[in-house]
Design an enzyme around this catalytic site. Sequence first.
Site, PDB file in Angstrom:
ATOM      1  N   LYS A  83     -12.282   1.842  -1.407  1.00 20.71           N
ATOM      2  CA  LYS A  83     -12.983   3.110  -1.689  1.00 20.71           C
ATOM      3  C   LYS A  83     -14.490   2.853  -1.694  1.00 20.71           C
ATOM      4  O   LYS A  83     -15.152   2.874  -2.732  1.00 20.71           O
ATOM      5  CB  LYS A  83     -12.510   3.683  -3.018  1.00 20.71           C
ATOM      6  CG  LYS A  83     -11.028   4.047  -3.018  1.00 20.71           C
ATOM      7  CD  LYS A  83     -10.554   4.497  -4.386  1.00 20.71           C
ATOM      8  CE  LYS A  83      -9.058   4.785  -4.384  1.00 20.71           C
ATOM      9  NZ  LYS A  83      -8.552   5.171  -5.711  1.00 20.71           N
ATOM     10  N   ASP A 139       1.837   0.719  -9.752  1.00 20.78           N
ATOM     11  CA  ASP A 139       1.076   1.952  -9.550  1.00 20.78           C
ATOM     12  C   ASP A 139       1.306   2.943 -10.687  1.00 20.78           C
ATOM     13  O   ASP A 139       2.425   3.413 -10.901  1.00 20.78           O
ATOM     14  CB  ASP A 139       1.478   2.592  -8.217  1.00 20.78           C
ATOM     15  CG  ASP A 139       0.731   3.886  -7.949  1.00 20.78           C
ATOM     16  OD1 ASP A 139      -0.490   3.917  -8.182  1.00 20.78           O
ATOM     17  OD2 ASP A 139       1.367   4.857  -7.508  1.00 20.78           O
ATOM     18  N   LYS A 149       1.717   0.271   0.791  1.00 26.40           N
ATOM     19  CA  LYS A 149       1.547   1.261  -0.261  1.00 26.40           C
ATOM     20  C   LYS A 149       2.681   2.281  -0.219  1.00 26.40           C
ATOM     21  O   LYS A 149       3.586   2.195   0.610  1.00 26.40           O
ATOM     22  CB  LYS A 149       0.174   1.917  -0.135  1.00 26.40           C
ATOM     23  CG  LYS A 149      -0.976   0.909  -0.227  1.00 26.40           C
ATOM     24  CD  LYS A 149      -2.272   1.558  -0.609  1.00 26.40           C
ATOM     25  CE  LYS A 149      -2.266   1.952  -2.074  1.00 26.40           C
ATOM     26  NZ  LYS A 149      -3.567   2.505  -2.505  1.00 26.40           N
TER      27      LYS A 149
END
Length: 285
Positions: A134, A221, A166
């Site tokens: 990011k 996550d 992911k």
Amino acid sequence: MYTVDELNDRLIDLAFSEDIGDGDHTTLCCIPADAHGCQKLLIKEEGVLAGVRIAKEIFHRFDPALKVEVLINDGEEVKPGDVAMVVTGSVRSLLQTERLMLNVMQRMSGIATTTRRYVRLLEGTKTRVLDTRKTTPGMRMLEKEAVKIGGGVNHRIGLFDMILLKDNHVDFAGGISAALDRCHEYLKAKELSLKVEIEVRNFDELQEALTHGGADRVMLDNFSVEDTRRAVEMVGGRVELESSGGITIDTLRQYAECGVDYISVGALTHSVKSLDMSFKAAKEV
């Protein structure tokens, strides 16, 4: 694939092109070509300095005759009133390079300062703070360099230097086992040696990843602190564990004390406040 230095050179060239265009008419209209001067980089806020190395490249790429005297190095803590560097040479060159240098150094120093705060909160644990992808397009290498200057650890640089399966990869591939199978078939066919990480969203996926094998690291996550502690016990050190998602500077320590190896924090690069500094005219010594 470009080297880090080549990427930095391309970034500098693009930045000068978008800023100067066909000429800095403000400077050209009022500053004689032979004017010689000096400017100092003045720190206006407490933090960690970063970007000195690339600042020198910016000055020398634009005008190799500029003389840069570094007084404070990358990674050192600074306070208001500190002078980080002094640059001497053509006034026209000083004025045309100051904004790019400041943009880069302010952002990198903001990232290094934020990273240092996270690193200090993790002292006494085995957990290291990771950055993410990011980042600002075009500035990734510099922003990740700033994370390292602040004491953090770089995650993968891009999509090329690590496998990170992911949630979307897992879903499109048909599940944890299918994603890992396809991953290793691909690595074997391409004769690649890359670390493999897989993201799991619950304990069923975690157990499947552990039973199947083939991952060097598992990303937890959006696990709660309590679930993270349970996951660490469940894994028992068989693979590296990374916590990610919804972790703030206020909850960071709680996750670290669960025993995870890494905590990834997108906020290190995507929402950082730049460190305040200015580049002011000074008397030549």
